[in-house]
Design a protein around this motif. Structure first.
Motif, PDB file in Angstrom:
ATOM      1  N   UNK A  84       0.813  -1.220   0.000  1.00 38.20           N
ATOM      2  CA  UNK A  84       0.000   0.000   0.000  1.00 38.20           C
ATOM      3  C   UNK A  84       0.839   1.260   0.000  1.00 38.20           C
ATOM      4  N   UNK A  85       2.072   1.168   0.463  1.00 34.65           N
ATOM      5  CA  UNK A  85       2.960   2.324   0.375  1.00 34.65           C
ATOM      6  C   UNK A  85       3.157   2.735  -1.079  1.00 34.65           C
ATOM      7  N   UNK A  86       3.132   1.736  -1.975  1.00 33.53           N
ATOM      8  CA  UNK A  86       3.271   2.024  -3.399  1.00 33.53           C
ATOM      9  C   UNK A  86       1.936   2.388  -4.027  1.00 33.53           C
ATOM     10  N   UNK A  87       0.876   1.648  -3.673  1.00 34.09           N
ATOM     11  CA  UNK A  87      -0.472   1.977  -4.135  1.00 34.09           C
ATOM     12  C   UNK A  87      -1.486   1.157  -3.337  1.00 34.09           C
ATOM     13  N   UNK A 254      -0.575   3.519   3.240  1.00 28.83           N
ATOM     14  CA  UNK A 254      -0.945   4.660   2.395  1.00 28.83           C
ATOM     15  C   UNK A 254      -0.622   5.988   3.074  1.00 28.83           C
ATOM     16  N   UNK A 255      -0.962   6.104   4.357  1.00 36.30           N
ATOM     17  CA  UNK A 255      -0.718   7.397   5.017  1.00 36.30           C
ATOM     18  C   UNK A 255       0.759   7.660   5.242  1.00 36.30           C
ATOM     19  N   UNK A 256       1.562   6.610   5.353  1.00 35.19           N
ATOM     20  CA  UNK A 256       3.004   6.823   5.500  1.00 35.19           C
ATOM     21  C   UNK A 256       3.594   7.471   4.258  1.00 35.19           C
ATOM     22  N   UNK A 257       3.206   6.970   3.099  1.00 35.26           N
ATOM     23  CA  UNK A 257       3.713   7.544   1.848  1.00 35.26           C
ATOM     24  C   UNK A 257       3.291   8.996   1.714  1.00 35.26           C
ATOM     25  N   UNK A 258       2.047   9.288   2.044  1.00 43.47           N
ATOM     26  CA  UNK A 258       1.556  10.661   1.947  1.00 43.47           C
ATOM     27  C   UNK A 258       2.333  11.585   2.881  1.00 43.47           C
ATOM     28  N   UNK A 259       2.549  11.152   4.124  1.00 41.80           N
ATOM     29  CA  UNK A 259       3.260  12.004   5.076  1.00 41.80           C
ATOM     30  C   UNK A 259       4.711  12.215   4.659  1.00 41.80           C
ATOM     31  N   UNK A 260       5.378  11.183   4.192  1.00 41.36           N
ATOM     32  CA  UNK A 260       6.772  11.339   3.766  1.00 41.36           C
ATOM     33  C   UNK A 260       6.878  12.400   2.673  1.00 41.36           C
ATOM     34  N   UNK A 281       1.673  26.420  11.918  1.00 39.82           N
ATOM     35  CA  UNK A 281       0.411  25.825  11.495  1.00 39.82           C
ATOM     36  C   UNK A 281       0.645  24.582  10.642  1.00 39.82           C
ATOM     37  N   UNK A 282       1.643  24.628   9.800  1.00 41.47           N
ATOM     38  CA  UNK A 282       1.962  23.482   8.956  1.00 41.47           C
ATOM     39  C   UNK A 282       2.774  22.455   9.728  1.00 41.47           C
ATOM     40  N   UNK A 283       3.766  22.894  10.457  1.00 40.93           N
ATOM     41  CA  UNK A 283       4.624  21.978  11.206  1.00 40.93           C
ATOM     42  C   UNK A 283       3.820  21.172  12.222  1.00 40.93           C
ATOM     43  N   UNK A 284       2.918  21.833  12.922  1.00 41.17           N
ATOM     44  CA  UNK A 284       2.136  21.145  13.947  1.00 41.17           C
ATOM     45  C   UNK A 284       1.147  20.161  13.328  1.00 41.17           C
ATOM     46  N   UNK A 285       0.584  20.528  12.175  1.00 43.68           N
ATOM     47  CA  UNK A 285      -0.345  19.617  11.492  1.00 43.68           C
ATOM     48  C   UNK A 285       0.382  18.346  11.051  1.00 43.68           C
ATOM     49  N   UNK A 286       1.610  18.498  10.553  1.00 41.49           N
ATOM     50  CA  UNK A 286       2.386  17.335  10.140  1.00 41.49           C
ATOM     51  C   UNK A 286       2.844  16.522  11.346  1.00 41.49           C
ATOM     52  N   UNK A 287       3.118  17.195  12.450  1.00 34.85           N
ATOM     53  CA  UNK A 287       3.459  16.475  13.684  1.00 34.85           C
ATOM     54  C   UNK A 287       2.274  15.634  14.158  1.00 34.85           C
ATOM     55  N   UNK A 288       1.070  16.176  14.052  1.00 33.53           N
ATOM     56  CA  UNK A 288      -0.130  15.422  14.422  1.00 33.53           C
ATOM     57  C   UNK A 288      -0.322  14.220  13.499  1.00 33.53           C
ATOM     58  N   UNK A 289      -0.003  14.404  12.211  1.00 37.88           N
ATOM     59  CA  UNK A 289      -0.093  13.294  11.259  1.00 37.88           C
ATOM     60  C   UNK A 289       0.871  12.179  11.645  1.00 37.88           C
ATOM     61  N   UNK A 290       2.057  12.550  12.088  1.00 38.51           N
ATOM     62  CA  UNK A 290       3.026  11.555  12.567  1.00 38.51           C
ATOM     63  C   UNK A 290       2.454  10.778  13.755  1.00 38.51           C
ATOM     64  N   UNK A 291       1.805  11.482  14.662  1.00 37.01           N
ATOM     65  CA  UNK A 291       1.184  10.829  15.819  1.00 37.01           C
ATOM     66  C   UNK A 291       0.120   9.839  15.365  1.00 37.01           C
ATOM     67  N   UNK A 292      -0.711  10.238  14.406  1.00 33.47           N
ATOM     68  CA  UNK A 292      -1.741   9.348  13.873  1.00 33.47           C
ATOM     69  C   UNK A 292      -1.132   8.062  13.322  1.00 33.47           C
TER      70      UNK A 292
END
Length: 386
Positions: A84-87, A254-260, A281-292
């Motif tokens: 899923x990382x690929x598709x 899937x979400x790992x590929x998107x976050x990277x 605002x962007x850094x914290x949103x991406x940090x929350x994505x990492x937590x997810x």
């Protein structure tokens, strides 16, 4: 699909590292070069299925008797995550094979096990045909009928949202054989897609396009009595639980590929003389994505370990539903965050952000909706929810 407790034993950690590396290499070689064309064409690449079979990714948990690897849910989750990382959509085609195939070899006779063996060998694509227009999550009210007529069963009804339904050689179909018995009167049938009276039509969707979605229509479709398997409502509900672990693994990848990609974009995209990732605002949103994502990883593999441990199914449902609910909600949050980070360019086909966000939208409604998982969790917590 089984409710048995003699589930495949997990392999050791060293084996799992090697297995993950193999799955990653397969995804890099077989998925990344072909998924975009398959997505644009809205056609399933059969050569991908055959390649997955050669790599041993079809029938990961199947018995060696039918050519499977006899591994556990943990290894199957590793495979789904890496593919899923690929598709995520070509990954789900592997999941469908493993789910439908397990019904054939666990609940069928020698003929059905031969179909499973051919499926695992890359010779026979299968699809699981359950969902109906008026019975999505409400499986116990499936209305497709199977009526006995001598040495045959006659099927009538419509199935919807069937992944690979028009591509598969065999349709593993749930039908009502005894309306008076309700959910206890259901059985699966292994049906040749070319049977007279069976028709398919592709549903045009924004998602799952390399693994197309179909309507499957049965109009007085006659099949031999031997097509029926010894599996019905109870077996599909047990099987849904293992499938939900794999669904969680699919969206974890899937979400790992998107976050990277989102992190790299935030580091390099500049506005007002600095990288956009320097904005809180962007850094914290991406940090929350990492937590997810980290929570998704732990929940998914804990559920897989619990499944492989052989504890009674009832004792694993809370772990499975928790993992599935979190992952299918988190992937929407993460991909929407990445789409936001991409800004206006994220709405174009020049960046991949919109494709990731669209694919994620199907997550909350597959193999038991958000509400179904919330209900399962509430009941496991002792709440008298109806």
């Amino acid at each position: 699909m089984s409710q048995k407790t003699d589930r495949a034993k997990p392999s050791n950690e060293v084996d799992r590292v090697a297995f993950r590396d193999m799955c990653k290499a397969f995804a890099d070689h077989e998925i990344r070069p072909r998924w975009e064309k398959a997505d644009a064409d809205k056609q399933f690449p059969m050569d991908f299925y055959r390649a997955a079979a050669r790599a041993g990714l079809i029938g990961i948990t199947a018995t060696e008797e039918v050519g499977g690897a006899a591994l556990g849910a943990y290894e199957e989750a590793i495979a789904l995550e890496e593919l899923a990382k690929a598709n995520p959509n070509l990954a789900v085609s592997v999941l469908v094979q493993n789910v439908a195939g397990s019904i054939l070899y666990e609940y069928g006779d020698a003929h059905h096990r031969e179909i499973a063996r051919r499926n695992i060998a890359g010779e026979c694509l299968v699809a699981i045909t359950i969902t109906e227009p008026e019975a999505g999550n409400d499986i116990q009210n499936v209305s497709t009928s199977a009526t006995r007529d001598g040495d045959e069963w006659v099927l009538d009804g419509i199935k919807s949202f069937i992944t690979l339904g028009g591509d598969a050689d065999i349709l593993v179909t749930l039908a009502q054989t005894d309306p008076k018995a309700g959910r206890h009167g259901m059985r699966f049938f292994a049906i040749d897609r070319n049977t007279p009276g069976v028709q398919t039509s592709q549903i045009d969707t924004y998602v799952n396009r390399p693994a197309p979605t179909y309507r499957v229509m049965f109009n007085q479709a006659r099949v031999p009595a031997s097509c029926m398997l010894n599996a019905g409502f109870a077996e599909i509900m047990a099987g849904f639980n293992r499938e939900r672990i794999m669904v969680a693994a699919r969206w974890l990848g899937h979400m790992q590929t998107a976050l990277e990609w989102g992190l790299e974009y935030a580091r390099t995209r500049r506005q007002f003389g600095r990288a956009i990732g320097s904005n809180q605002s962007i850094a914290f949103a991406l940090a929350q994505a990492h937590l997810d994502i980290e929570a998704a990883r732990r929940l998914t593999y804990y559920a897989a370990e619990r499944w492989d441990s052989g504890v009674p199914l009832q004792d694993v449902i809370l772990d499975i539903s928790t993992a599935k609910l979190h992952c299918t909600q988190a992937v929407v949050r993460v991909t929407q965050t990445v789409l936001h980070v991409a800004g206006g360019w994220g709405l174009t086909s020049e960046l991949p952000a919109m494709r990731w966000a669209l694919d994620a939208l199907v997550a909350p409604v597959t193999v038991g909706s958000v509400e179904i998982q919330q209900r399962a969790i509430a009941k496991q917590l002792g709440l008298p929810v109806e």
